[in-house]
Scaffold this motif. Sequence first.
Motif, PDB file in Angstrom:
ATOM      1  N   ASP A 350       0.810  -1.230   0.000  1.00 16.81           N
ATOM      2  CA  ASP A 350       0.000   0.000   0.000  1.00 16.81           C
ATOM      3  C   ASP A 350       0.840   1.277   0.000  1.00 16.81           C
ATOM      4  O   ASP A 350       0.411   2.319   0.505  1.00 16.81           O
ATOM      5  N   GLY A 351       2.061   1.191  -0.564  1.00 20.08           N
ATOM      6  CA  GLY A 351       2.886   2.384  -0.670  1.00 20.08           C
ATOM      7  C   GLY A 351       3.414   2.929   0.640  1.00 20.08           C
ATOM      8  O   GLY A 351       3.810   4.091   0.724  1.00 20.08           O
ATOM      9  N   VAL A 352       3.435   2.103   1.672  1.00 19.30           N
ATOM     10  CA  VAL A 352       3.948   2.540   2.977  1.00 19.30           C
ATOM     11  C   VAL A 352       5.437   2.852   2.847  1.00 19.30           C
ATOM     12  O   VAL A 352       6.179   2.133   2.177  1.00 19.30           O
ATOM     13  N   GLY A 353       5.910   3.903   3.496  1.00 21.82           N
ATOM     14  CA  GLY A 353       7.319   4.271   3.462  1.00 21.82           C
ATOM     15  C   GLY A 353       8.193   3.207   4.100  1.00 21.82           C
ATOM     16  O   GLY A 353       7.764   2.468   4.988  1.00 21.82           O
ATOM     17  N   SER A 354       9.442   3.132   3.645  1.00 18.42           N
ATOM     18  CA  SER A 354      10.354   2.089   4.120  1.00 18.42           C
ATOM     19  C   SER A 354      10.565   2.129   5.633  1.00 18.42           C
ATOM     20  O   SER A 354      10.481   1.103   6.312  1.00 18.42           O
ATOM     21  N   TRP A 355      10.855   3.311   6.167  1.00 15.74           N
ATOM     22  CA  TRP A 355      11.096   3.403   7.605  1.00 15.74           C
ATOM     23  C   TRP A 355       9.819   3.172   8.402  1.00 15.74           C
ATOM     24  O   TRP A 355       9.848   2.585   9.493  1.00 15.74           O
ATOM     25  N   ASP A 356       8.681   3.605   7.877  1.00 21.31           N
ATOM     26  CA  ASP A 356       7.401   3.355   8.552  1.00 21.31           C
ATOM     27  C   ASP A 356       7.114   1.858   8.599  1.00 21.31           C
ATOM     28  O   ASP A 356       6.661   1.337   9.631  1.00 21.31           O
ATOM     29  N   PHE A 357       7.389   1.177   7.493  1.00 13.98           N
ATOM     30  CA  PHE A 357       7.144  -0.266   7.465  1.00 13.98           C
ATOM     31  C   PHE A 357       8.132  -0.983   8.381  1.00 13.98           C
ATOM     32  O   PHE A 357       7.769  -1.961   9.060  1.00 13.98           O
ATOM     33  N   GLY A 374      17.241   3.566   2.917  1.00 14.20           N
ATOM     34  CA  GLY A 374      18.610   3.766   3.365  1.00 14.20           C
ATOM     35  C   GLY A 374      19.643   3.419   2.314  1.00 14.20           C
ATOM     36  O   GLY A 374      20.827   3.749   2.456  1.00 14.20           O
ATOM     37  N   PHE A 375      19.202   2.760   1.248  1.00 14.66           N
ATOM     38  CA  PHE A 375      20.107   2.387   0.161  1.00 14.66           C
ATOM     39  C   PHE A 375      20.035   3.351  -1.019  1.00 14.66           C
ATOM     40  O   PHE A 375      20.700   3.143  -2.032  1.00 14.66           O
ATOM     41  N   GLY A 376      19.219   4.384  -0.914  1.00 17.51           N
ATOM     42  CA  GLY A 376      19.108   5.351  -1.999  1.00 17.51           C
ATOM     43  C   GLY A 376      17.663   5.644  -2.351  1.00 17.51           C
ATOM     44  O   GLY A 376      16.740   4.930  -1.921  1.00 17.51           O
ATOM     45  N   PRO A 377      17.426   6.682  -3.165  1.00 18.23           N
ATOM     46  CA  PRO A 377      16.062   7.106  -3.508  1.00 18.23           C
ATOM     47  C   PRO A 377      15.195   5.997  -4.085  1.00 18.23           C
ATOM     48  O   PRO A 377      14.016   5.887  -3.744  1.00 18.23           O
ATOM     49  N   SER A 378      15.755   5.170  -4.953  1.00 19.48           N
ATOM     50  CA  SER A 378      14.960   4.103  -5.571  1.00 19.48           C
ATOM     51  C   SER A 378      14.672   2.950  -4.621  1.00 19.48           C
ATOM     52  O   SER A 378      13.934   2.025  -4.959  1.00 19.48           O
ATOM     53  N   GLY A 379      15.253   3.007  -3.427  1.00 20.00           N
ATOM     54  CA  GLY A 379      14.976   1.979  -2.431  1.00 20.00           C
ATOM     55  C   GLY A 379      13.742   2.279  -1.605  1.00 20.00           C
ATOM     56  O   GLY A 379      13.258   1.416  -0.856  1.00 20.00           O
ATOM     57  N   GLU A 380      13.218   3.502  -1.728  1.00 16.01           N
ATOM     58  CA  GLU A 380      12.003   3.848  -0.997  1.00 16.01           C
ATOM     59  C   GLU A 380      10.871   2.935  -1.449  1.00 16.01           C
ATOM     60  O   GLU A 380      10.697   2.656  -2.638  1.00 16.01           O
ATOM     61  N   GLY A 381      10.097   2.469  -0.464  1.00 11.43           N
ATOM     62  CA  GLY A 381       8.997   1.563  -0.773  1.00 11.43           C
ATOM     63  C   GLY A 381       9.394   0.102  -0.732  1.00 11.43           C
ATOM     64  O   GLY A 381       8.609  -0.771  -1.116  1.00 11.43           O
ATOM     65  N   TYR A 382      10.600  -0.183  -0.221  1.00 10.55           N
ATOM     66  CA  TYR A 382      11.071  -1.568  -0.098  1.00 10.55           C
ATOM     67  C   TYR A 382      11.770  -1.744   1.238  1.00 10.55           C
ATOM     68  O   TYR A 382      12.199  -0.780   1.877  1.00 10.55           O
TER      69      TYR A 382
END
Length: 406
Positions: A350-357, A374-382
Motif C-alpha cells: 500500500d505504498g507505505v514508506g520504508s522506515w514506517d514499514f 537507506g540504500f538510496g532514492p529508488s529503495g524507498e517503498g522496499y
Amino acid sequence: MVKVNENFLKLPGSYLFSEVARRISVYTAAHPEANIIKLSIGDVTRPLVPEVIRAMHAAVDEMGAAETFRGYGPEQGYEFLREAIAQHDYKARGVDIQPGEIFVSDGAKSDCGNIGDIFGVDNVVAVCDPVYPVYVDTNAMAGRAGEYQEALGKWNQLVYMPCVEENGFSPEPPKEIPDIIYLCSPNNPTGAVISQEKLKVWIDYANAHGSVILYDSAYEAFITSENVPHTIFEIEGARTCAIEFRSFSKTAGFTGNRCAYTVVPMELERGGVKLNTLWNRRQTTKFNGVPYVVQRGAAAVYTPEGRKQIMANIDYYRENARVIREGLSSAGLTCFGGVDAPYIWLKTPDGVGSWDFFDQVLDRANVATTPGAGFGPSGEGYIRLTAFGDAQATRTAVERVANMFR
C-alpha cells in the motif's frame, strides 16, 4: 589551526546499519520482553567449518614455535592463498588470473572504499540506485560526490543508475559517461543479478569510453542460475576495464575473521599507468596484510573437504532465502531476489514508506529488517531481508510477518 576534512560534514545522518541498530536498541529498551528476530544486517550465524578450524589451529601452533613463527607477511597476501584463489576461483572456470593480480585484504567493504585512493578526485562516479552505502559514502568522503541534496536523497555529482522493478533491478549504461562505475552482482540490497549478455554490454561500454568498472562479487557463491557469471573476468574484454572484489565473509563465514581479495589485471591501464602497480603501492603503504592464521583458514576453503563443508552452510542460507521469499509471497507480499543471492527485496504494501514499514514490522512482529530508503532514492517503498539467520528463527520471523497480512 588544524582543518578537518569537511567532506565528512556533508554526510547525512549516520551510517544506515548504525541507525537500524539504534532503532532496534531503543525499541528493545522500551519493550524488554520482546523477542526480536533480526533479518536486518547480513551477518552470518553458522560457525566456521571444521576444515577451516583445523587449519587455523595448525597455524596457531606454527606461530608458537621459533622454527615456524611468522612476523610481517606480504601485504599482497601469502603465495599459498593467492595460488589457491587463482586456481580454484578462476582457472577452474577457464579464467586466467595470475597470483600477482590478486591482493588479499581484510574485507571487500574496505577495498570497495579504499580503491578510491588510486583515482583522481575529479573522476565522475556512477552507482546503482539502490546501492550498498559504502560506495557512495566513501566517494563523498573523498570529495567526488559534491553536495548532498536532502530533498532528493542524492549527491549532485554522482551519476545514479536506477535499478527498479521495470528494468528487473538491473542497471543500464547511463547517457552521462562516468569514469568509475560500481556494479554489484549478486546485488546487495536487491538480490538481483547481471546476466552474461548484460555484463558484456557494460564491458563494451567501459572499454569504449575508458571507464573502469568496480565489480563487487562478494556473494558469487550463492549463484544458482546458469546464465549468471561468477566473475566479471568470464566475459571477454573485462581485463582491460574491470577490478573485482571478492570476500570470504559470506562464502566461508569469515565476517569476524576478516579476509577478502581484490583482482586488478595487469592489462588494466589508464593514463599509461598500470592500476595493478598503483594498488600495490597503496596496499604496501597503508596496509600490513591479513594475519597468517586467518589466511591459512581461508586457504582451507579450497580443499575438497573444506569446499564441501562451506557449500553445506551456503545451502543452509539458500534454504532460509527460499523460506523467506515463498513464505512472504504466499501472504500476498511482493518479493524479489532470494534466488541467486542471500537477500530478499520486499515491496512495502500500500505504498507505505520504508522506515514506517520497518517500525510496523518491528512493533507488530518483533522482526528487524533494513529499510530500502537507506540504500538510496529508488529503495524507498522496499525493505531488505537477510537469509543469514538461524533456520528456525527465520521460519518464526516469516510466520510473524505473514500473520500481519492474513
